[in-house]
Scaffold this motif. Structure first.
Motif, mmCIF file in Angstrom:
data_model
loop_
_atom_site.group_PDB
_atom_site.id
_atom_site.type_symbol
_atom_site.label_atom_id
_atom_site.label_comp_id
_atom_site.label_asym_id
_atom_site.label_seq_id
_atom_site.Cartn_x
_atom_site.Cartn_y
_atom_site.Cartn_z
ATOM 1 N N LYS A 175 0.822 -1.207 0.000
ATOM 2 C CA LYS A 175 0.000 0.000 0.000
ATOM 3 C C LYS A 175 0.860 1.263 0.000
ATOM 4 O O LYS A 175 0.513 2.260 -0.630
ATOM 5 C CB LYS A 175 -0.931 -0.015 1.212
ATOM 6 N N GLU A 176 2.004 1.218 0.702
ATOM 7 C CA GLU A 176 2.871 2.399 0.731
ATOM 8 C C GLU A 176 3.444 2.687 -0.661
ATOM 9 O O GLU A 176 3.488 3.846 -1.106
ATOM 10 C CB GLU A 176 4.001 2.202 1.740
ATOM 11 N N ILE A 177 3.862 1.634 -1.354
ATOM 12 C CA ILE A 177 4.380 1.819 -2.708
ATOM 13 C C ILE A 177 3.258 2.243 -3.647
ATOM 14 O O ILE A 177 3.438 3.116 -4.512
ATOM 15 C CB ILE A 177 5.073 0.534 -3.194
ATOM 16 N N ALA A 178 2.061 1.641 -3.479
ATOM 17 C CA ALA A 178 0.923 2.033 -4.319
ATOM 18 C C ALA A 178 0.565 3.501 -4.108
ATOM 19 O O ALA A 178 0.269 4.227 -5.078
ATOM 20 C CB ALA A 178 -0.273 1.139 -4.007
ATOM 21 N N LEU A 238 -6.000 1.361 -9.592
ATOM 22 C CA LEU A 238 -6.938 1.857 -10.600
ATOM 23 C C LEU A 238 -7.781 3.005 -10.053
ATOM 24 O O LEU A 238 -8.034 3.992 -10.755
ATOM 25 C CB LEU A 238 -7.828 0.714 -11.088
ATOM 26 N N ARG A 239 -8.206 2.897 -8.790
ATOM 27 C CA ARG A 239 -8.965 3.992 -8.190
ATOM 28 C C ARG A 239 -8.126 5.263 -8.106
ATOM 29 O O ARG A 239 -8.654 6.380 -8.187
ATOM 30 C CB ARG A 239 -9.447 3.597 -6.787
ATOM 31 N N GLY A 240 -6.819 5.095 -7.953
ATOM 32 C CA GLY A 240 -5.931 6.241 -7.858
ATOM 33 C C GLY A 240 -5.499 6.801 -9.201
ATOM 34 O O GLY A 240 -4.669 7.716 -9.249
ATOM 35 N N LEU A 267 2.860 12.724 -13.634
ATOM 36 C CA LEU A 267 3.802 11.809 -14.255
ATOM 37 C C LEU A 267 3.065 10.713 -15.026
ATOM 38 O O LEU A 267 1.915 10.366 -14.706
ATOM 39 C CB LEU A 267 4.699 11.157 -13.195
ATOM 40 N N GLU A 268 3.729 10.160 -16.031
ATOM 41 C CA GLU A 268 3.236 8.969 -16.712
ATOM 42 C C GLU A 268 3.592 7.762 -15.849
ATOM 43 O O GLU A 268 4.764 7.559 -15.514
ATOM 44 C CB GLU A 268 3.870 8.832 -18.096
ATOM 45 N N VAL A 269 2.599 6.965 -15.475
ATOM 46 C CA VAL A 269 2.836 5.812 -14.601
ATOM 47 C C VAL A 269 2.179 4.578 -15.223
ATOM 48 O O VAL A 269 0.998 4.621 -15.601
ATOM 49 C CB VAL A 269 2.272 6.050 -13.183
ATOM 50 N N ARG A 270 2.922 3.495 -15.312
ATOM 51 C CA ARG A 270 2.401 2.224 -15.808
ATOM 52 C C ARG A 270 2.827 1.121 -14.835
ATOM 53 O O ARG A 270 3.999 1.047 -14.444
ATOM 54 C CB ARG A 270 2.942 1.902 -17.199
ATOM 55 N N VAL A 271 1.870 0.264 -14.465
ATOM 56 C CA VAL A 271 2.154 -0.852 -13.563
ATOM 57 C C VAL A 271 1.628 -2.131 -14.193
ATOM 58 O O VAL A 271 0.448 -2.207 -14.558
ATOM 59 C CB VAL A 271 1.512 -0.634 -12.175
ATOM 60 N N LEU A 272 2.489 -3.132 -14.312
ATOM 61 C CA LEU A 272 2.131 -4.428 -14.888
ATOM 62 C C LEU A 272 2.399 -5.511 -13.850
ATOM 63 O O LEU A 272 3.517 -5.625 -13.341
ATOM 64 C CB LEU A 272 2.957 -4.683 -16.150
#
Length: 488
Positions: free
Chosen positions: A162-165, A199-201, A176-181
């Motif tokens: 959660k802290e990293i999220a 996704l909510r964020g 910023l452009e952010v992508r998480v896979l």
């Protein structure tokens, strides 16, 4: 109609038998013709023939490498569109300043296998476990100015997850452009999954090998085991660390598990970004290109104070199948003094076993450190059953006591190292998408050697005598589990 009904009523068992037999025969022939590893071929044929219905169904789901045989393979290959920047002026043409002469042929092998050039002017810093890795990740995200790209096998919805999220969500809010896979299997290790929070964020998040209706069963056995974080296209963190609080918080009153990760700067970051962009396009059909992801001017790492040559080696059940396997075989062939291996899961195939035995018989000091208490009990049983195949030749195997160590480390002659996400087991070597690095750097090799030496001081040697001393029923159990090792 009555005649047909009477016929079916009388002969349906025979028809069911013939149908089942025919389907099983087709599946068995397919396994025998398509499998390259004889153990895997024999295992699948046996499973199919001895359990026709379940075995055939299981083979259709987990046994066919469709990544290499159908449209998914074509899509994954087509995803390779991102340019490999900065390779020319930073490519290593003369390995002399970086490694002793007997290792020069290993570079030639890597040139043929990797597809990436060996680069200089990059730095690599080892991070020991969660207490060093997670703060480095958080600091990198919070200091990012343009983009954050992240892929992980497991990304738990726990305290550290959660802290990293939250840091990723905050980066997105800053523009910023952010992508998480995240791998579709690994995302389900915790509930609720972290994907909902991301996704909510507003963070663009995708699952590897997933569909709108859930997991692709046909590809369920082929997972992305890669762990990469890239900041602004200039800084990267990669290695064995999943996002799990068990690597930073004591579990059940004990101590945190241990792992190893690496912080990189310089031209090498473009190679890791290429791997992420390929996987992202495969999963989402979005192409990542341009300065947010691939800076036009990527300077050398400012803190690289000693000669380092490094390249990325991607492996997986696609065009890169066997990459890590072949790199390790090459390293074992050129070793002259020592081979040091640390791995949580040690199930090498027969070519690797032969290479390890040959190295030991040539007088090379071969030390292999594995956990005394493994987090995967079935894998540990299979590992134990196979150790006799290397102990007789002079290889030394050490069972490390204390906390479970998930690190994957290999170094040869104190000069060449291989680090990343791959274990020495069939899953990593043939089924998973992995990412590793070959590094010509005495400083990194010394760090790995110290880490392995420290583990050995807290280990017990595994010998042929200790294997034989185990109760016969446990030896039998281990051998039976070992028979299924290609599928563990």
């Amino acid at each position: 109609m009555d005649t047909l009904r009477d016929f079916l009523a009388e002969y349906w068992p025979h028809l069911a038998f013939l149908t089942t037999f025919g389907i099983s025969a087709i599946a068995a022939v397919h396994a025998a013709m398509s499998k390259r590893d004889v153990r895997a071929a024999i295992g699948w044929v046996a499973v199919i023939l001895f359990s026709p219905l379940f075995g055939t169904f299981f083979y259709l789901i987990a046994g066919i490498n469709r990544i290499r045989q159908d449209k998914v393979h074509q899509e994954h290959n087509a995803a390779i569109t991102c340019p490999i920047q900065h390779g020319g002026r930073h490519a290593v043409t003369n390995l002399g300043p970086f490694a002793p002469r007997h290792l020069w042929s290993q570079k030639i092998l890597g040139d043929h296998i990797s597809g990436f050039p060996l680069l200089t002017n990059s730095s690599i810093q080892a991070l020991d476990g969660g207490p060093e890795t997670y703060p480095a990740m958080l600091a990198a995200i919070r200091n990012a100015r343009h983009s954050v790209a992240m892929t992980s096998y497991i990304f738990d919805c726990d305290a550290i997850g959660k802290e990293i999220a939250e840091a990723l969500i905050d980066a997105r809010k800053r523009g910023l452009e952010v992508r998480v896979l995240i791998d579709a299997i690994g995302a389900r290790y915790s509930h609720p999954p972290i994907t909902s929070m991301l996704l909510r964020g507003g963070v663009q998040t995708a699952l590897f090998m997933n569909t709108a209706f859930g997991l692709r069963l046909a590809y369920a056995n082929l997972r992305s085991h890669r762990k990469i974080m890239i900041i602004d296209g200039t800084l990267a963190l990669t290695g064995g660390m999943n996002i799990r609080e068990e690597f930073i918080t004591p579990a059940k009153g004990g101590t945190p598990a241990r792992d190893a990760h690496f912080r990189l700067e310089g031209p090498i970051v473009s190679q890791l970004m290429h791997i992420f962009a390929q996987d992202w396009k495969f999963s989402t059909h979005e192409t990542l290109e341009g300065p947010p992801w691939f800076p036009e001017d990527l300077p050398p790492a400012p803190d690289n104070m000693h000669p380092t040559a490094i390249r990325v080696v991607a492996s997986g059940p696609d065009q890169n199948i066997g990459s890590t396997h072949n790199m390790i075989l090459g390293a074992l062939a050129v070793a002259e003094r020592s081979v040091r291996i640390h791995t949580p899961y040690f199930l090498p195939d027969q070519p690797l076993i032969a290479a390890l035995n040959t190295a030991a018989r040539r007088g090379i000091a071969v030390d292999i450190v594995i956990p005394s208490n493994n987090n995967l009990r079935m894998v540990d049983y299979a590992m134990t059953a196979q150790l006799d195949q290397i102990l007789g030749s002079g290889c030394r195997v050490w069972r490390a006591h204390g906390i479970f160590d998930h690190a994957k480390l290999l170094t040869v002659d104190g000069a060449w190292s291989y680090v990343g996400t791959s274990n020495l087991d069939p899953r990593s070597l043939r089924l998973n998408f992995e990412v590793d690095m070959e590094v010509y750097d005495p400083a990194l090799a010394a760090w790995i050697t110290r880490r392995i030496d420290s583990a050995i001081t807290q280990s017990s040697p595994e010998t042929l005598e200790t294997l034989r001393a185990r109760p016969r029923l446990k030896q039998l159990r281990n051998r039976l589990i070992w028979l299924a090792s290609p599928y563990l």
